[in-house]
Enzyme design. Sequence first.
Site, short mmCIF file in Angstrom:
data_model
loop_
_atom_site.label_atom_id
_atom_site.label_comp_id
_atom_site.label_asym_id
_atom_site.label_seq_id
_atom_site.Cartn_x
_atom_site.Cartn_y
_atom_site.Cartn_z
CE LYS A 120 -48.27 38.18 7.58
NZ LYS A 120 -49.59 38.52 7.85
CE LYS A 174 -49.82 44.59 5.49
NZ LYS A 174 -51.58 43.23 5.49
CE LYS A 229 -55.58 42.28 12.25
NZ LYS A 229 -55.03 40.63 11.61
#
Length: 333
Positions: free
Chosen positions: A112, A195, A198
Amino acid sequence: MARIFSGIQPTGIATLGNYLGALRNWVALQESEDECIFCLVDLHAITNFQEAAALREQTRQMAALLLACGIDPARSILFHQSAVSAHARLAWIFNCVARMGWLKRMTQFKDKAGRDQEAASTGLFVYPNLMAADIHAYHATKVPVGDDQLQHLELANDIAEKFNHDFGVAFFPRIEPLVLKDSARVMSLRDGTKKMSKSDPSDQSRINMTDTADMIDQKIRKAKTDPAPLPEHVHDLASRPEARNLVGIFATITGQTPHQVLHHFAGAGFGPFKTQLAEALIAHIEPISLRTRQYLDDPTALDQILKDGAHRAAAIAEPIVTEAERLVGFLSR
Ligand code: AQP
């Protein structure tokens, strides 16, 4: 009866990935004997910058979607994390229990934070400590997770063990990951190795649970594939990540195995397959999207559901976290 805790970040509109990988299973878990606590983890959401007005809207939107999917506030506790101060208080204690070396090993932080880890927020670095606090604040022992979260659960157990050892108590129980059968990992429609997320900058990479029939149809038609026809055997999809992803989605949404899907489409091109996939998705998502809009039409009622949930959550977490604070040596408040 055990207690189950699970959370979702209100960082955008939930995707088909969130739905097939998590939300749909949460709804099913309500049928078990266990007590379910579902949390909109807004404290986690701000580990990456969120516009304040957008965060408020996304939190209501996520609450509405969870209700529309079938989370029943009469049976489960549904609330937003920032409304229960026990999470942040226990997270601070855990920040002081967890070791830097443990956190540095977390692969999700590396994913991330990307290349520039120095620019990531310190919140993103200690995210797993907050996740440990979310669970331990309720003495929850079962946590539904995907593979990507298993490392965080191990860390939550290490933190609990060190806390118990440091203070000479058996206060925090061990957590068991609830690895759900049929829990699907959904990949991006633009890149089958990534993946579906959102917060992906490309809206074309995902199906949002609020997309209209036209949008779903158009996104599936444009979804990346390869020129070869659909194969007969599942193992022939191994080196075709985009095709494998679409077949996986088709199978999950229609309650079939990938093998059954391929049996039907083997040798065909993606045209007819995509048409039927879009139809199946629309039939599934449209009613949820409609119910979500109905919940959003009454924000006062929605806020009240979250307030009631927070009240019930705090009634469980407050005595547990107050006891943790006493064990640490804080004077009572
Ligand atoms: N693509 C996916 N396939 C299967 N499961 C998924 N989940 C997320 N994406 C997929 C599961 O959804 C739950 C809630 O996720 P989250 O919002 O807490 O965080 P996330 O995993 O980081 O999800 P996103 O959509 O990728 O959010 P952003 O973009 O904000 O980082 C989890 O159980 C997760 O496994």
